[in-house]
Design an enzyme around this catalytic site. Structure first.
Site, PDB file in Angstrom:
ATOM      1  N   LYS A   1      20.117  43.363  58.747  1.00  0.00           N
ATOM      2  CA  LYS A   1      20.395  43.043  57.334  1.00  0.00           C
ATOM      3  C   LYS A   1      19.430  41.961  56.903  1.00  0.00           C
ATOM      4  CE  LYS A   1      23.413  44.362  54.210  1.00  0.00           C
ATOM      5  NZ  LYS A   1      24.010  45.715  54.166  1.00  0.00           N
TER       6      LYS A   1
ATOM      7  N   GLY B   1      36.818  49.846  40.767  1.00  0.00           N
ATOM      8  CA  GLY B   1      35.342  49.826  40.763  1.00  0.00           C
ATOM      9  C   GLY B   1      34.812  51.184  40.359  1.00  0.00           C
TER      10      GLY B   1
ATOM     11  N   ASN C   1      28.372  52.999  41.620  1.00  0.00           N
ATOM     12  CA  ASN C   1      27.882  54.155  42.376  1.00  0.00           C
ATOM     13  C   ASN C   1      28.989  54.736  43.251  1.00  0.00           C
ATOM     14  OD1 ASN C   1      26.898  54.975  45.241  1.00  0.00           O
ATOM     15  ND2 ASN C   1      25.228  55.556  43.879  1.00  0.00           N
TER      16      ASN C   1
ATOM     17  N   GLY D   1      32.452  54.091  43.461  1.00  0.00           N
ATOM     18  CA  GLY D   1      33.698  54.476  42.807  1.00  0.00           C
ATOM     19  C   GLY D   1      33.528  55.717  41.953  1.00  0.00           C
ATOM     20  N   TYR D   2      32.408  55.822  41.247  1.00  0.00           N
ATOM     21  CA  TYR D   2      32.213  56.987  40.381  1.00  0.00           C
ATOM     22  C   TYR D   2      32.092  58.274  41.202  1.00  0.00           C
ATOM     23  CZ  TYR D   2      30.147  60.532  37.437  1.00  0.00           C
ATOM     24  OH  TYR D   2      29.916  61.723  36.801  1.00  0.00           O
TER      25      TYR D   2
HETATM   26  P1  NAD Z   1      28.042  48.860  41.937  1.00  0.00           P
HETATM   27  O1  NAD Z   1      27.451  47.567  41.579  1.00  0.00           O
HETATM   28  O2  NAD Z   1      27.353  50.133  41.563  1.00  0.00           O
HETATM   29  O3  NAD Z   1      29.539  48.967  41.313  1.00  0.00           O
HETATM   30  C1  NAD Z   1      30.503  47.975  41.431  1.00  0.00           C
HETATM   31  C2  NAD Z   1      31.649  48.315  40.474  1.00  0.00           C
HETATM   32  O4  NAD Z   1      32.724  47.407  40.700  1.00  0.00           O
HETATM   33  C3  NAD Z   1      31.292  48.189  38.998  1.00  0.00           C
HETATM   34  O5  NAD Z   1      31.927  49.243  38.281  1.00  0.00           O
HETATM   35  C4  NAD Z   1      31.928  46.856  38.591  1.00  0.00           C
HETATM   36  O6  NAD Z   1      32.246  46.789  37.207  1.00  0.00           O
HETATM   37  C5  NAD Z   1      33.172  46.901  39.449  1.00  0.00           C
HETATM   38  N1  NAD Z   1      33.803  45.608  39.641  1.00  0.00           N
HETATM   39  C6  NAD Z   1      33.241  44.400  39.889  1.00  0.00           C
HETATM   40  N2  NAD Z   1      34.186  43.447  39.976  1.00  0.00           N
HETATM   41  C7  NAD Z   1      35.371  44.065  39.784  1.00  0.00           C
HETATM   42  C8  NAD Z   1      36.716  43.637  39.745  1.00  0.00           C
HETATM   43  N3  NAD Z   1      37.030  42.361  39.932  1.00  0.00           N
HETATM   44  N4  NAD Z   1      37.686  44.557  39.530  1.00  0.00           N
HETATM   45  C9  NAD Z   1      37.393  45.852  39.348  1.00  0.00           C
HETATM   46  N5  NAD Z   1      36.126  46.317  39.360  1.00  0.00           N
HETATM   47  C10 NAD Z   1      35.150  45.442  39.572  1.00  0.00           C
HETATM   48  O7  NAD Z   1      28.285  48.802  43.514  1.00  0.00           O
HETATM   49  P2  NAD Z   1      28.453  50.014  44.529  1.00  0.00           P
HETATM   50  O8  NAD Z   1      27.121  50.398  45.070  1.00  0.00           O
HETATM   51  O9  NAD Z   1      29.335  51.037  43.924  1.00  0.00           O
HETATM   52  O10 NAD Z   1      29.207  49.279  45.745  1.00  0.00           O
HETATM   53  C11 NAD Z   1      30.607  49.003  45.692  1.00  0.00           C
HETATM   54  C12 NAD Z   1      31.048  48.515  47.063  1.00  0.00           C
HETATM   55  O11 NAD Z   1      30.743  49.488  48.050  1.00  0.00           O
HETATM   56  C13 NAD Z   1      30.386  47.223  47.567  1.00  0.00           C
HETATM   57  O12 NAD Z   1      31.334  46.523  48.351  1.00  0.00           O
HETATM   58  C14 NAD Z   1      29.283  47.733  48.472  1.00  0.00           C
HETATM   59  O13 NAD Z   1      28.929  46.779  49.452  1.00  0.00           O
HETATM   60  C15 NAD Z   1      29.975  48.921  49.095  1.00  0.00           C
HETATM   61  N6  NAD Z   1      29.050  49.912  49.652  1.00  0.00           N
HETATM   62  C16 NAD Z   1      28.141  50.548  48.868  1.00  0.00           C
HETATM   63  C17 NAD Z   1      27.311  51.510  49.426  1.00  0.00           C
HETATM   64  C18 NAD Z   1      26.354  52.285  48.565  1.00  0.00           C
HETATM   65  O14 NAD Z   1      25.755  53.234  49.093  1.00  0.00           O
HETATM   66  N7  NAD Z   1      26.184  51.961  47.292  1.00  0.00           N
HETATM   67  C19 NAD Z   1      27.380  51.801  50.794  1.00  0.00           C
HETATM   68  C20 NAD Z   1      28.312  51.127  51.579  1.00  0.00           C
HETATM   69  C21 NAD Z   1      29.154  50.187  50.983  1.00  0.00           C
END
Ligand code: NAD
Length: 408
Positions: free
Chosen positions: A106, A216, A219, A221-222
């Site tokens: 990391k 959330g 990426n 959650g959607y």
């Molecule tokens: P992102 O930035 O695309 O989305 C984050 C979402 O969370 C946004 O919709 C934001 O508005 C929402 N959010 C922020 N604070 C909030 C709150 N207090 N209550 C409700 N919603 C809230 O991030 P992502 O890529 O979707 O990643 C989300 C999580 O998944 C992170 O913990 C990340 O480390 C983990 N993750 C992501 C990936 C990946 O491939 N993107 C892989 C492994 C883990």
């Protein structure tokens, strides 16, 4: 204790505790807990006003027993030595649990990228890449995007790296844009993988869980909600940083996303009741999916959680204290290193495609993803039955056994 320190302690404690289940010696445990190497670099950047500002960057290479170090690079003001150590440790476990021939790494730079101009961001990315170039490579350490970094930034970094080594080496960075060496299916992979793992659990437990609340809507959650909806699950609640919406008759995530694109937040979606983020977590649903931040299920709200399954799509969304209460309430959580492993699995597929100079179709990617995750799930499930452990402990046991070359 800072949150980063706490994350590191929690990961290390869980390694120490679960390693005992497979009789690792103290010496073997110490070898796994300690990162192989932490690189700290100076990142001087020419700013818009012509002055040089010096930032600090890190790359933690935790363990490469199973293959090259793999893990993202984040740009954030809270990046620290302890944070990259903790996250690289979790990457080692995630890669091992998902049967990838990769280790854990990391990186990060202490910076608030929102305060930088586009040129400054590019300078920072290129300078950091030059600084870590002697320590990375397609067979050595393969970075990827993480918080506040993306495919464009990976391309800047790759260019600098290739200049340094004077040859092409696209497999050194993953998460590149499709058409520039990136893999089809990567954007959706984390959410898609989470749905696959959830379905495996539902099958194993012979349950007919259908209703889902998603915290959330980025990426992860959607795509989780879109793919679950397509597979017949009922998404009843969705939140983002501005608030949450609830409709017990179900929401169509694509329609909600259209409103988010147009009006900035899920709360502007009209065909639903507005609720608070805290209310979303304690709704009477079958499945709760934290897909936003760490430490959202805590001792303050855990007693009120009504879901029967929690799918940990965010990294570390459940605190240790809350975990113990969930267990006592018989709520099953699918641990993050398994639930969100789809992202690193498809990053591995990108690395393979670059090395073979091939391009897989999206169907091929999804099919291979499903096989990889089903294998990892089955191993972890069987360990949980055999050793009477929860899925989090079992995922650590599964990973540690592979790293230490032990049978469970
Ligand atoms: P992102 O930035 O695309 O989305 C984050 C979402 O969370 C946004 O919709 C934001 O508005 C929402 N959010 C922020 N604070 C909030 C709150 N207090 N209550 C409700 N919603 C809230 O991030 P992502 O890529 O979707 O990643 C989300 C999580 O998944 C992170 O913990 C990340 O480390 C983990 N993750 C992501 C990936 C990946 O491939 N993107 C892989 C492994 C883990």
């Amino acid at each position: 204790m800072s949150q980063q320190n706490e994350m590191l302690q929690t990961a290390q404690n869980l390694i120490r505790e679960t390693a005992k289940k497979i009789n690792l010696t103290q010496e073997e445990i110490d070898l796994i807990v300690q990162p192989d190497r932490i690189i700290e670099v100076k990142v001087p950047v020419e700013m818009q006003d012509g002055k040089i500002k010096t930032f600090v960057g890190f790359r933690s290479q935790h363990n490469n027993v199973l293959g090259p170090y793999k893990g993202g690079i984040r740009f954030h003001q809270n990046v620290s030595r302890e944070e990259v150590m903790a996250l690289s440790t979790l990457m080692t476990l995630k890669c091992a649990a998902n049967n990838l021939p990769l280790g854990g790494g990391k990186g990060g730079v202490i910076v608030n990228p929102k305060e930088l101009t586009e040129n400054e961001l590019e300078n920072l990315s290129r300078t950091y890449a030059k600084a870590i170039a002697p320590f990375i490579g397609e067979d050595v350490d393969v970075p990827a995007p993480d918080v506040n970094t993306d495919g464009k930034i990976m391309m800047w970094m790759l260019e600098e790296y290739e200049k340094k080594i004077n040859k092409k080496s696209p497999a050194t960075f993953t998460g590149k844009p499709v058409g520039q060496g990136g893999s089809l299916g990567r954007t959706e992979a984390t959410g898609r993988g989470g749905v696959m793992v959830m379905q495996n659990l539902i099958k194993q437990t012979n349950s007919d869980y259908k209703t889902i609340a998603i915290q959330g809507f980025g990426n992860v959650g959607y795509y989780f909600s879109k793919i679950a909806f397509e597979k017949g699950f009922k998404i009843v609640a969705i939140s983002d940083v501005f608030g949450a919406i609830y409709n017990e008759n179900g929401l169509n995530p694509e329609q909600v996303m259209m409103i988010v694109k147009e009006k900035g937040s899920v709360i502007n979606f009209e065909d639903a009741k507005k609720i608070t983020n805290e209310e979303l977590l304690v709704l009477p649903v079958d499945i709760l999916v934290p897909a936003a931040l760490e430490n959202v299920i805590t001792k303050e709200n855990v007693e009120n959680i009504q879901a029967k399954i929690i799918v940990e799509m965010a990294n570390g969304p459940i605190t240790q204290e809350a975990y113990d209460t969930l267990k006592a309430k018989n709520i099953i959580s699918i641990p993050d290193i398994l639930a969100n492993g789809g992202g690193v699995i498809v990053s591995y597929f990108e690395w393979l495609q670059n090395r073979e100079n091939s391009t897989w179709t999206e169907e091929q990617v999804n099919e291979k993803l499903e096989i990889q995750l089903a294998g990892a799930f089955e191993e972890i499930w069987n360990i949980s039955k055999k050793l009477n452990l929860d899925l989090k402990q079992s995922s650590f046991v599964s990973a540690l056994a592979k790293i230490a070359g032990k049978k469970v």
